[in-house]
Design a protein around this motif. Sequence first.
Motif, PDB file in Angstrom:
ATOM      1  N   PRO A 137       0.831  -1.208   0.000  1.00 10.05           N
ATOM      2  CA  PRO A 137       0.000   0.000   0.000  1.00 10.05           C
ATOM      3  C   PRO A 137       0.868   1.261   0.000  1.00 10.05           C
ATOM      4  CG  PRO A 137      -0.947  -1.616   1.467  1.00 10.05           C
ATOM      5  CD  PRO A 137       0.368  -2.185   1.013  1.00 10.05           C
ATOM      6  N   GLU A 146      -3.241  13.550   5.230  1.00  6.61           N
ATOM      7  CA  GLU A 146      -3.346  12.275   4.512  1.00  6.61           C
ATOM      8  C   GLU A 146      -2.261  11.310   4.986  1.00  6.61           C
ATOM      9  OE1 GLU A 146      -5.369  10.845   2.321  1.00  6.61           O
ATOM     10  OE2 GLU A 146      -6.765  12.528   2.394  1.00  6.61           O
ATOM     11  N   ARG A 149      -3.298   9.908   8.327  1.00  4.28           N
ATOM     12  CA  ARG A 149      -4.335   8.884   8.178  1.00  4.28           C
ATOM     13  C   ARG A 149      -3.750   7.579   7.641  1.00  4.28           C
ATOM     14  NH1 ARG A 149      -7.715  13.519   7.159  1.00  4.28           N
ATOM     15  NH2 ARG A 149      -7.055  13.668   4.984  1.00  4.28           N
ATOM     16  N   PHE A 150      -2.812   7.702   6.717  1.00  4.22           N
ATOM     17  CA  PHE A 150      -2.164   6.507   6.164  1.00  4.22           C
ATOM     18  C   PHE A 150      -1.399   5.771   7.266  1.00  4.22           C
ATOM     19  CE2 PHE A 150       1.267   4.257   3.939  1.00  4.22           C
ATOM     20  CZ  PHE A 150       0.588   3.668   2.886  1.00  4.22           C
ATOM     21  N   HIS A 151      -0.702   6.521   8.089  1.00  3.98           N
ATOM     22  CA  HIS A 151       0.032   5.898   9.197  1.00  3.98           C
ATOM     23  C   HIS A 151      -0.917   5.246  10.188  1.00  3.98           C
ATOM     24  CE1 HIS A 151       1.841   5.949  13.277  1.00  3.98           C
ATOM     25  NE2 HIS A 151       2.828   5.363  12.613  1.00  3.98           N
ATOM     26  N   ALA A 152      -2.022   5.907  10.498  1.00  2.00           N
ATOM     27  CA  ALA A 152      -2.994   5.331  11.435  1.00  2.00           C
ATOM     28  C   ALA A 152      -3.557   4.013  10.900  1.00  2.00           C
ATOM     29  CB  ALA A 152      -4.119   6.328  11.693  1.00  2.00           C
ATOM     30  N   GLU A 153      -3.706   3.931   9.589  1.00  2.00           N
ATOM     31  CA  GLU A 153      -4.244   2.715   8.973  1.00  2.00           C
ATOM     32  C   GLU A 153      -3.229   1.583   8.959  1.00  2.00           C
ATOM     33  OE1 GLU A 153      -6.052   1.189   4.661  1.00  2.00           O
ATOM     34  OE2 GLU A 153      -5.532   3.307   4.959  1.00  2.00           O
ATOM     35  N   HIS A 154      -1.975   1.899   8.652  1.00  2.00           N
ATOM     36  CA  HIS A 154      -0.982   0.845   8.420  1.00  2.00           C
ATOM     37  C   HIS A 154       0.040   0.696   9.548  1.00  2.00           C
ATOM     38  CE1 HIS A 154      -2.514   0.057   4.428  1.00  2.00           C
ATOM     39  NE2 HIS A 154      -2.483   1.359   4.169  1.00  2.00           N
ATOM     40  N   GLN A 155       0.110   1.664  10.455  1.00  2.00           N
ATOM     41  CA  GLN A 155       0.891   1.586  11.684  1.00  2.00           C
ATOM     42  C   GLN A 155       2.401   1.658  11.506  1.00  2.00           C
ATOM     43  OE1 GLN A 155      -0.648   1.282  15.037  1.00  2.00           O
ATOM     44  NE2 GLN A 155      -2.152   2.166  13.647  1.00  2.00           N
ATOM     45  N   ARG A 199       3.502   1.232   3.201  1.00  6.94           N
ATOM     46  CA  ARG A 199       3.488   0.298   4.325  1.00  6.94           C
ATOM     47  C   ARG A 199       4.827  -0.427   4.389  1.00  6.94           C
ATOM     48  NH1 ARG A 199      -0.990  -4.204   4.198  1.00  6.94           N
ATOM     49  NH2 ARG A 199       0.511  -5.173   2.774  1.00  6.94           N
TER      50      ARG A 199
END
Length: 318
Positions: A137, A146, A149-155, A199
Amino acid sequence: MNLLFVADPLEAFKVYKDTTFSMMREAQRRGHRIAACEPRDLAWRSGGKVQARVREIHLTGDADTWFTQTAIGTRALPEFDAVLMRKDPPFDSEYFYATHLLEQAEREGTRVFNSPRALRDHPEKLAIMEFPQFLSPTLVTRDPDEVRRFHAEHQDVILKPLDGMGGMGIFRVRADGMNLGAIVETLNGGGATTLMAQRFVPEIVQGDKRVLVIAGQPVPFSLARIPQGSEVRGNLAAGGKGVAQPLTARDREIAQALGPVLASRGLLLVGLDVIGDCLTEINVTSPTCFQEITQQTGFDVPAMFVDALEAACAAVTR
């Protein structure tokens, strides 16, 4: 053939590992003539053809004084059978202007490899986005929100500039998000600069593999650039250890899918970067690793390349 290499200063070559040098050596071994210039030597006078102040050279076989200069002068680029654009990144404004001069030389009948238009059309990090089926991803954006948010989703993510080279400016941000804001500010300049987030692919511990594709066909071995110590980057310029190994089934799948597409666009030589099963970069400016793969496996990468170059030039003259 009469070949012109547009490259960095010859005096700066590290010939024990330099890929452009290995191309020159193989070409000379076959009897081809070698000349070299830098992008700054290109010129175009109104009403005339693109020309360059070139140095005709002969490789000596000596590691220290590795070439002698046999002649120097101004030549029109169509006088050469092929021009090889081998200037290292960064792809800055001067590189961009050089591609336009080389594209004009193409209109005048010069064969240029890689195609100047293709060099412009395939920025090395952005080019992967055309092939999402092979990616981890990935997000390209200027918007700091953005990225968050990407970091929150993929950690666990990698952040990097679009114009970096040799592993410069690459950051890993884990689940705790430590320093995420500062890193984004550094790379993003308050929304002024586009960056890439991906990711994290844990298989980086096994190496960032350079898969070479020549005239649409993969070299059967990759060079895995393996991070050392606590380093997350495998780039040789960042201290990675280069280990040649046979292509995996996934490496070959990616190379065979992308190779013909990229070759049809004028990219004679491409370096695909693969971590685990994921494509991370498409290198088109001056892909390297010829010597490391050849030395470790015995597969003659420079010979494969010059074979392809000769075939491409012969196809035009027939």
